[in-house]
Design an enzyme around this catalytic site. Structure first.
Site, PDB file in Angstrom:
ATOM      1  N   GLU A 185       2.603  -5.288  -4.770  1.00 38.10           N
ATOM      2  CA  GLU A 185       2.921  -4.249  -3.778  1.00 38.10           C
ATOM      3  C   GLU A 185       4.311  -3.659  -4.003  1.00 38.10           C
ATOM      4  OE1 GLU A 185       0.766  -3.410  -0.791  1.00 38.10           O
ATOM      5  OE2 GLU A 185      -0.748  -4.305  -2.084  1.00 38.10           O
TER       6      GLU A 185
ATOM      7  N   HIS B 230       3.834  -6.812   4.526  1.00 38.13           N
ATOM      8  CA  HIS B 230       4.817  -6.845   3.437  1.00 38.13           C
ATOM      9  C   HIS B 230       6.034  -7.606   3.947  1.00 38.13           C
ATOM     10  CE1 HIS B 230       3.045  -2.783   1.966  1.00 38.13           C
ATOM     11  NE2 HIS B 230       2.626  -3.732   1.163  1.00 38.13           N
TER      12      HIS B 230
ATOM     13  N   CYS C 288      10.162   1.417   4.335  1.00 36.48           N
ATOM     14  CA  CYS C 288       8.930   1.679   3.578  1.00 36.48           C
ATOM     15  C   CYS C 288       9.012   3.013   2.854  1.00 36.48           C
ATOM     16  CB  CYS C 288       7.727   1.776   4.513  1.00 36.48           C
ATOM     17  SG  CYS C 288       7.409   0.306   5.462  1.00 36.48           S
TER      18      CYS C 288
HETATM   19  O1  SUG Z   1       0.209  -0.201   2.911  1.00 37.30           O
HETATM   20  N1  SUG Z   1      -0.175   2.039   5.609  1.00 37.30           N
HETATM   21  C1  SUG Z   1       0.677   1.428   4.585  1.00 37.30           C
HETATM   22  C2  SUG Z   1       2.064   1.195   5.133  1.00 37.30           C
HETATM   23  C3  SUG Z   1       3.014   0.750   4.051  1.00 37.30           C
HETATM   24  C4  SUG Z   1       4.326   0.308   4.571  1.00 37.30           C
HETATM   25  N2  SUG Z   1       5.167  -0.034   3.511  1.00 37.30           N
HETATM   26  C5  SUG Z   1       6.058  -1.065   3.495  1.00 37.30           C
HETATM   27  N3  SUG Z   1       6.025  -1.999   4.414  1.00 37.30           N
HETATM   28  N4  SUG Z   1       6.886  -1.134   2.523  1.00 37.30           N
HETATM   29  C6  SUG Z   1       0.059   0.103   4.094  1.00 37.30           C
HETATM   30  O2  SUG Z   1      -0.532  -0.607   4.915  1.00 37.30           O
HETATM   31  C7  SUG Z   1      -2.146   3.118   6.448  1.00 37.30           C
HETATM   32  C8  SUG Z   1      -3.068   4.275   6.075  1.00 37.30           C
HETATM   33  C9  SUG Z   1      -4.085   4.589   7.118  1.00 37.30           C
HETATM   34  O3  SUG Z   1      -4.513   3.689   7.846  1.00 37.30           O
HETATM   35  O4  SUG Z   1      -4.479   5.767   7.209  1.00 37.30           O
HETATM   36  C10 SUG Z   1      -1.335   2.585   5.310  1.00 37.30           C
HETATM   37  O5  SUG Z   1      -1.751   2.658   4.166  1.00 37.30           O
END
Ligand code: SUG
Length: 441
Positions: free
Chosen positions: A179, A253, A367
């Site tokens: 990730e 994460h 993020c």
């Molecule tokens: O991977 N959300 C992302 C959020 C990422 C956050 N990044 C960090 N923590 N670095 C994920 O879960 C949601 C998309 C949706 O539901 O439409 C999404 O992909």
């Protein structure tokens, strides 16, 4: 090839993911409570992009260098082809036979740049180049589509082979689940000095992705392979397991419950499986651990206190760039009030931002950014116009206002006009960023 000379100066540039025109709420991420809770809601791509740009502008005003990581084309024609559709099929035709594919194909998830790649600065690598490995994001279907374009975009921006090395993503299998920087931290006395890398993982390669509640998205093997391919000194690499308690509470994460800046680890008591063992390996680092009694894990995750950017300002003090949600949560607001007046706490100031559109999908300030430590010579070697200044941000705001929809519901994703509009917008963006081959995929 001889190594470039080591530099005595370097800046940490935050490359923020510019929110793409298809930002929507599709509930695609199991284990990400915000994504799960907002499935089906109507989004505002325009507001999302402007909120991100406002954060970038404030960081520049604080003297923190800012880069731009452009959005990806949605749908990706090559992904469509690999699924058996023609590259020119409309999303309404896809929906006729496989409606469940539509949100996977149209997600604007590359906006969360912390998941774009793992980055090792040139001060830490054997060949003196900056190394990047795009994350395969193999744990979620929609995000697994990102790595192909991420590789291309990073190769376009960091094209100089004398200064940069962009690796292929690890293969997209559970054993290699990666990730990117969201599960990686770098300790260093100063950005240009050699650092120590912390690779955080949720499970060993052979373990099941789900053992108790939510998926463990990151394998330890991924970090091991990346640290080797980047040429890091094995004596300066540390591995630590996320606690199952944190993952199952919604910390999908590690950057949801901890953040590293220079010599400081700012973390929740329950972030790691064996915290004392980790802290013991950190040498001179300062661990600022927030207890469950001060901030319950639930509040840490709902407010995104730790999904903040901890940045060092020109005067040497550290500021926390936090989502405004930390002010609305009693325990986190009280914690920060105490922190900024406590001489033993390195957080000297807090600036909050309304990032609601991204937050509702589980994406806070940390993020949205990929940290890339760059020497002056490396900054000069960047392709195109990707380092932001006021003029570029004004141009991008204008571009967003012209091209982005104010509202997008999940049903709108099949509107053939959306894919056309997005593609036109991104091709214009390539011209603004002076990267003509950005979308030649
Ligand atoms: O991977 N959300 C992302 C959020 C990422 C956050 N990044 C960090 N923590 N670095 C994920 O879960 C949601 C998309 C949706 O539901 O439409 C999404 O992909």
């Amino acid at each position: 090839m001889s190594s470039p000379p080591r530099s005595t100066n370097a800046a940490e540039v935050n490359f923020d993911g510019l929110v793409g025109p298809t930002h929507n709420y599709a509930g695609l991420s199991l284990g990400n409570r915000a994504s799960m809770g907002n499935a089906g809601a109507t989004s505002s791509p325009r507001r999302a992009a402007l909120q991100g740009l406002a954060k970038m502008r404030s960081l520049i005003d604080l003297g923190v260098p800012q880069g731009i990581l452009p959005p990806q084309i949605r749908p990706d024609p090559e992904i469509l082809a690999s699924l058996g559709f023609s590259g020119t099929v409309s999303l309404s035709e896809v929906a006729d036979t496989q409606p469940a594919l539509v949100p996977f194909l149209m997600s604007a998830s590359p906006m969360w740049a912390a998941n774009a790649a793992t980055v090792s600065p040139s001060a830490d690598t054997a060949d003196g180049r900056v190394h990047f490995t795009p994350a395969n994001l193999s744990s979620t279907t929609h995000r697994s589509f990102e790595s192909r374009q991420t590789f291309h975009i990073l190769r376009t921006i960091f094209a100089s082979e004398e200064r940069f090395c962009v690796h292929r993503p690890l293969p997209g299998a559970a054993a290699f689940a990666d990730e990117g920087a969201a599960n990686h931290g770098r300790f260093s006395a100063a950005h240009h000095k050699q650092g120590t890398h912390l690779f955080v993982y949720g499970r060993d390669a052979e373990d099941p992705v789900i053992s108790t509640g939510f998926p463990r998205r990151q394998s330890r093997l991924a970090g091991e392979l990346i640290s080797t391919s980047h040429g890091l000194d094995p004596d300066r690499v540390i591995f630590a397991r996320q606690s199952a308690r944190a993952i199952d509470a919604g910390a999908f994460h590690n950057d949801v419950v901890s953040v590293v800046n220079q010599h400081v680890l700012f973390t929740h008591e329950h972030a790691f499986d064996q915290p004392e063992e980790l802290y013991g390996q950190l040498g001179d680092a300062l661990v600022v651990e927030v207890s469950e009694s001060a901030v319950p894990l639930h509040d840490a995750i709902s407010s995104y206190l730790f999904n903040s950017q901890l940045v060092t300002l020109a005067n040497g003090t550290m500021m926390l760039i936090a989502p405004s949600n930390v002010l609305a949560t009693e325990s986190t607001a009280a914690y920060l009030d105490r922190a900024v007046t406590d001489p033993a706490n390195p957080i000297a100031g807090v600036q909050t931002f309304d990032l609601q559109e991204s937050m509702q999908n589980g994406g806070g300030p940390a993020c949205l950014r990929l940290r890339v430590v760059l020497t002056d010579a490396e900054q000069e070697a960047l392709s195109g116009k990707v380092l932001a200044d006021d003029a570029l941000l004004a141009q991008l705001e204008q571009w967003v206002r012209e091209h982005y929809r104010d509202e997008l519901s999940p049903a709108d994703l099949t509107d053939p006009a959306l894919a056309r509009e997005s593609s036109a917008a991104l091709h214009e963006l390539a011209a603004i960023l002076e990267l003509p081959r950005l979308y030649s995929l």
